[in-house]
Write an enzyme that holds these catalytic residues in place. Structure first.
Site, PDB file in Angstrom:
ATOM      1  N   CYS A 139       2.758  -0.536   1.449  1.00 13.89           N
ATOM      2  CA  CYS A 139       1.401  -1.038   1.188  1.00 13.89           C
ATOM      3  C   CYS A 139       0.462  -0.704   2.344  1.00 13.89           C
ATOM      4  O   CYS A 139       0.460  -1.382   3.375  1.00 13.89           O
ATOM      5  CB  CYS A 139       1.453  -2.548   0.956  1.00 13.89           C
ATOM      6  SG  CYS A 139      -0.172  -3.276   0.691  1.00 13.89           S
ATOM      7  N   CYS A 142      -2.035  -3.362   3.283  1.00 14.07           N
ATOM      8  CA  CYS A 142      -1.453  -4.498   4.009  1.00 14.07           C
ATOM      9  C   CYS A 142      -1.157  -4.111   5.466  1.00 14.07           C
ATOM     10  O   CYS A 142      -1.432  -4.875   6.385  1.00 14.07           O
ATOM     11  CB  CYS A 142      -0.143  -4.956   3.370  1.00 14.07           C
ATOM     12  SG  CYS A 142      -0.157  -5.015   1.584  1.00 14.07           S
ATOM     13  N   ASP A 143      -0.594  -2.917   5.677  1.00 15.72           N
ATOM     14  CA  ASP A 143      -0.035  -2.577   6.992  1.00 15.72           C
ATOM     15  C   ASP A 143      -0.767  -1.450   7.721  1.00 15.72           C
ATOM     16  O   ASP A 143      -0.454  -1.167   8.879  1.00 15.72           O
ATOM     17  CB  ASP A 143       1.445  -2.183   6.837  1.00 15.72           C
ATOM     18  CG  ASP A 143       2.270  -3.330   6.271  1.00 15.72           C
ATOM     19  OD1 ASP A 143       1.939  -4.490   6.567  1.00 15.72           O
ATOM     20  OD2 ASP A 143       3.233  -3.062   5.524  1.00 15.72           O
TER      21      ASP A 143
END
Ligand code: FAD
Ligand code: NAP
Length: 315
Positions: A139, A142-143
């Site tokens: 992701c 997300c990261d």
């Protein structure tokens, strides 16, 4: 606690929210169970440019917030829980369906809409697990933040991989897309943006053999690639690797309960959301391996609620 409802909607992505909106407006007082990912897959992306009704790109999480608010506004009872087991056996004719949540609550429903969507697929090599969270991710939104001015690779050749690469190019110093074939399956518009981006390059015909790095603490330093045409092995230095090779339907719960196809997608009747069990409907990515778009998930969510309503009025 025991909940009873005319329609239980399992999942809160585009399909679940749309089914809820239609069911609530039909006076069915639906219960929608959130699951582990409230709002579904669109909450892990940024720009959405193809959901109709918006001139400019909108944010995926914002869109899902609006859908949920709309579902609540028209009367959906939204419950934070994860369905852990279902009983669709209907031993006696007309007996309602039951489901049990992680909370211990049980749900007794006259009809069910399964809208559990899909989850990211992994390559399945041992070193992927070892470095998961330590350089390997599925992701970018997300990261990606952790890779500011660093070098990253993205694995895959579909829309997700192209979007992840473009997103990461805003953060990282260099992005390398690694694809197992010599052409991408992503939409042309995305491909054009990718190929034109000065920070992005592509390695074709290559598969990841191994994720390499240091231990204690685990930290990714490179990916080992095999050229599938020549067999040549190369190590490509990287700080992060984003696996974007597609999604698998979330149907573990329904194995042996409902008819699934060879890829574990729920089988629905042609032109309908009906499953093999009368009164149980499936909508969105959980039953769609072809289109898998927010708008098609919403469309089939609408169909499922309308079909459930017809089923109830016929019984
Ligand atoms: P999902 O969104 O997968 O939602 C599934 C829901 O089910 C979740 O709420 C989850 O918590 C719930 N659930 C699962 N198991 C349980 C359980 N046991 N109990 C209760 N609830 C459960 N599509 C577009 O049209 N445009 C885009 O720009 C776009 N960008 C994307 C970017 C990314 C990175 C990804 C991954 C996908 C993108 N898609 C895009 C595809 C789109 O997100 C999906 O088609 C859509 O989200 C499918 O909706 P859904 O409701 O079927 O399932
Ligand atoms: P996808 O379209 O299924 O693409 C998966 C990619 O990963 C393919 O290129 C595939 O290679 C590759 N792949 C699969 N297994 C692999 C493996 N084991 N090793 C290496 N590579 C592997 O998946 P997706 O990109 O996640 O998209 C899923 C759905 O969501 C699609 O319908 C897509 O259109 C939709 N989506 C839409 C948008 C948008 O509209 N903007 C954005 C994201 C996703 P091959 O090409 O060789 O098969």
């Amino acid at each position: 606690m025991n909940h009873t409802t005319k329609i239980l909607i399992i999942g809160s992505g585009a399909a679940g929210c749309t089914a809820s909106i239609y069911a609530a407006r039909a006076g069915l007082n639906p219960i929608m169970v959130h699951g582990l990912q409230p709002g579904g897959q669109l909450t892990i992306t940024t720009d959405v440019e193809n959901y109709p009704g918006f001139e400019h790109a909108i944010q995926g999480p914002w869109l899902m917030e609006q859908m949920e608010k709309q579902a609540a506004h028209v009367g959906t009872n939204i419950i934070h829980d994860i369905i852990m087991s279902v009983d669709f056996s209907q031993k006696e004719l007309g007996r309602p369906f039951t489901a049990v949540g992680e909370s211990g609550d049980s749900y007794v429903a006259d009809t069910v809409v399964i809208a559990t969507g899909a989850s990211a697929r992994w390559l399945g090599i041992p070193s992927e697990q070892k470095f998961s969270g330590f350089g390997v991710s599925a992701c970018a939104t997300c990261d990606g933040f952790f890779y500011k001015n660093k070098e990253v690779v993205v694995i895959g050749g579909g829309n997700s991989a192209v979007e992840e690469a473009l997103y990461l190019a805003n953060i990282a110093s260099k992005v390398t897309l690694i694809h197992r074939r010599d052409s991408l399956r992503a939409e042309k518009i995305g491909q054009e943006r990718l190929f034109a981006h000065p920070k992005i390059s592509v390695i074709w015909d290559s598969a990841v053999e191994e994720f390499l790095g240091t231990e204690n603490p685990n930290s990714l330093t490179a990916v080992r690639l095999k050229n599938l045409k020549t067999g040549a092995i190369t190590d490509v230095k990287t700080d992060g690797a984003f696996v974007a090779i597609g999604h698998s339907p979330n149907t573990e719960l329904f194995k042996g309960v409902i008819t699934l196809d060879n890829d574990n997608y729920i089988v629905t009747e042609k032109g309908s959301t009906k499953t093999n069990i009368a009164g149980v409907f499936a909508a969105g990515d959980v039953q769609d391996k072809i289109f898998r778009q927010a708008v098609t998930a919403a469309g089939t969510g609408c169909m499922a609620a309308l079909e459930a309503e017809r089923f109830l009025s016929g019984h």
